[in-house]
Scaffold this motif. Sequence first.
Motif, short mmCIF file in Angstrom:
data_model
loop_
_atom_site.label_atom_id
_atom_site.label_comp_id
_atom_site.label_asym_id
_atom_site.label_seq_id
_atom_site.Cartn_x
_atom_site.Cartn_y
_atom_site.Cartn_z
N ALA A 22 35.50 -25.88 3.38
CA ALA A 22 36.41 -26.79 4.09
C ALA A 22 35.62 -27.97 4.67
O ALA A 22 34.47 -27.82 5.08
CB ALA A 22 37.11 -26.05 5.22
N VAL A 23 36.27 -29.12 4.70
CA VAL A 23 35.70 -30.29 5.36
C VAL A 23 35.90 -30.09 6.86
O VAL A 23 37.03 -29.89 7.30
CB VAL A 23 36.38 -31.59 4.88
CG1 VAL A 23 35.93 -32.77 5.72
CG2 VAL A 23 36.09 -31.82 3.40
N GLU A 102 20.65 -37.46 16.86
CA GLU A 102 21.94 -36.82 16.68
C GLU A 102 22.56 -37.39 15.41
O GLU A 102 22.57 -38.62 15.22
CB GLU A 102 22.87 -37.10 17.86
CG GLU A 102 24.23 -36.46 17.70
CD GLU A 102 25.17 -36.73 18.86
OE1 GLU A 102 26.07 -35.91 19.08
OE2 GLU A 102 25.01 -37.77 19.53
N VAL A 103 23.06 -36.50 14.56
CA VAL A 103 23.69 -36.92 13.31
C VAL A 103 25.03 -36.22 13.19
O VAL A 103 25.16 -35.03 13.51
CB VAL A 103 22.79 -36.58 12.10
CG1 VAL A 103 23.45 -37.02 10.80
CG2 VAL A 103 21.41 -37.21 12.24
N LYS A 104 26.05 -36.98 12.74
CA LYS A 104 27.39 -36.44 12.55
C LYS A 104 27.91 -36.74 11.16
O LYS A 104 27.54 -37.76 10.56
CB LYS A 104 28.36 -37.06 13.57
CG LYS A 104 28.10 -36.66 15.00
CD LYS A 104 29.15 -37.26 15.92
CE LYS A 104 28.94 -36.81 17.35
NZ LYS A 104 30.03 -37.31 18.22
N VAL A 105 28.79 -35.86 10.69
CA VAL A 105 29.46 -36.04 9.42
C VAL A 105 30.76 -35.24 9.44
O VAL A 105 30.85 -34.25 10.16
CB VAL A 105 28.56 -35.59 8.24
CG1 VAL A 105 28.41 -34.08 8.18
CG2 VAL A 105 29.05 -36.12 6.91
N SER A 106 31.74 -35.67 8.70
CA SER A 106 32.89 -34.84 8.38
C SER A 106 32.69 -34.47 6.92
O SER A 106 32.80 -35.33 6.04
CB SER A 106 34.20 -35.61 8.57
OG SER A 106 34.43 -35.83 9.93
N GLY A 107 32.36 -33.21 6.70
CA GLY A 107 32.01 -32.83 5.35
C GLY A 107 31.99 -31.33 5.13
O GLY A 107 32.41 -30.55 5.99
N GLN A 108 31.46 -30.96 3.97
CA GLN A 108 31.44 -29.57 3.54
C GLN A 108 30.10 -28.90 3.76
O GLN A 108 29.95 -27.72 3.47
CB GLN A 108 31.81 -29.51 2.05
CG GLN A 108 33.23 -29.97 1.80
CD GLN A 108 33.48 -30.24 0.34
OE1 GLN A 108 32.91 -31.16 -0.23
NE2 GLN A 108 34.34 -29.44 -0.26
#
Length: 164
Positions: A22-23, A102-108
């Motif tokens: 899921a993302v 700090e690193v962010k992503v919307s991903g799998q």
Amino acid sequence: MSRLSHINEAGDAVMVDVSDKAVTARTAVAEGFVAMAPETLALVTTGEAKKGDVLAAARLAGIMAAKRTHELIPLCHPLAITKASVDFETSADPCGIAVTAEVKVSGQTGVEMEALTAVSVACLTIYDMLKAADRGMVIGPVQLVAKTGGRSGTWRAAPASTKD
């Protein structure tokens, strides 16, 4: 420990298939430290380093490294990172510069490697910018501090006893 996710049944290295995951919103925070002589730290805080603005160069290098982690670390997925930040805190005791990414992503898949790469490259850039003044600088430790999102949820590192 269960079998490694990057090794298949035949023992070959493989990129993990995340297509069925899921993302989710994912975040990772990593930190590192560059220990140096007080005179070297003064070059940074007074802006007198011969190569220029040490922290500006290190910040850009760290952000760029986060974006290119998949080109540096085998089997990492290329990610559409939504945030990458690198921050610094100077310290008199121990003498040096603390680096946090700090690193962010919307991903799998998560961004732990991107945060660790950002910190590592920022620390290396600090060393490079100041090595003419202090070749005895020491980098480390570099570690993951926290991560959120994904199937495993939230994780935080235990406080280090050496940071009393």
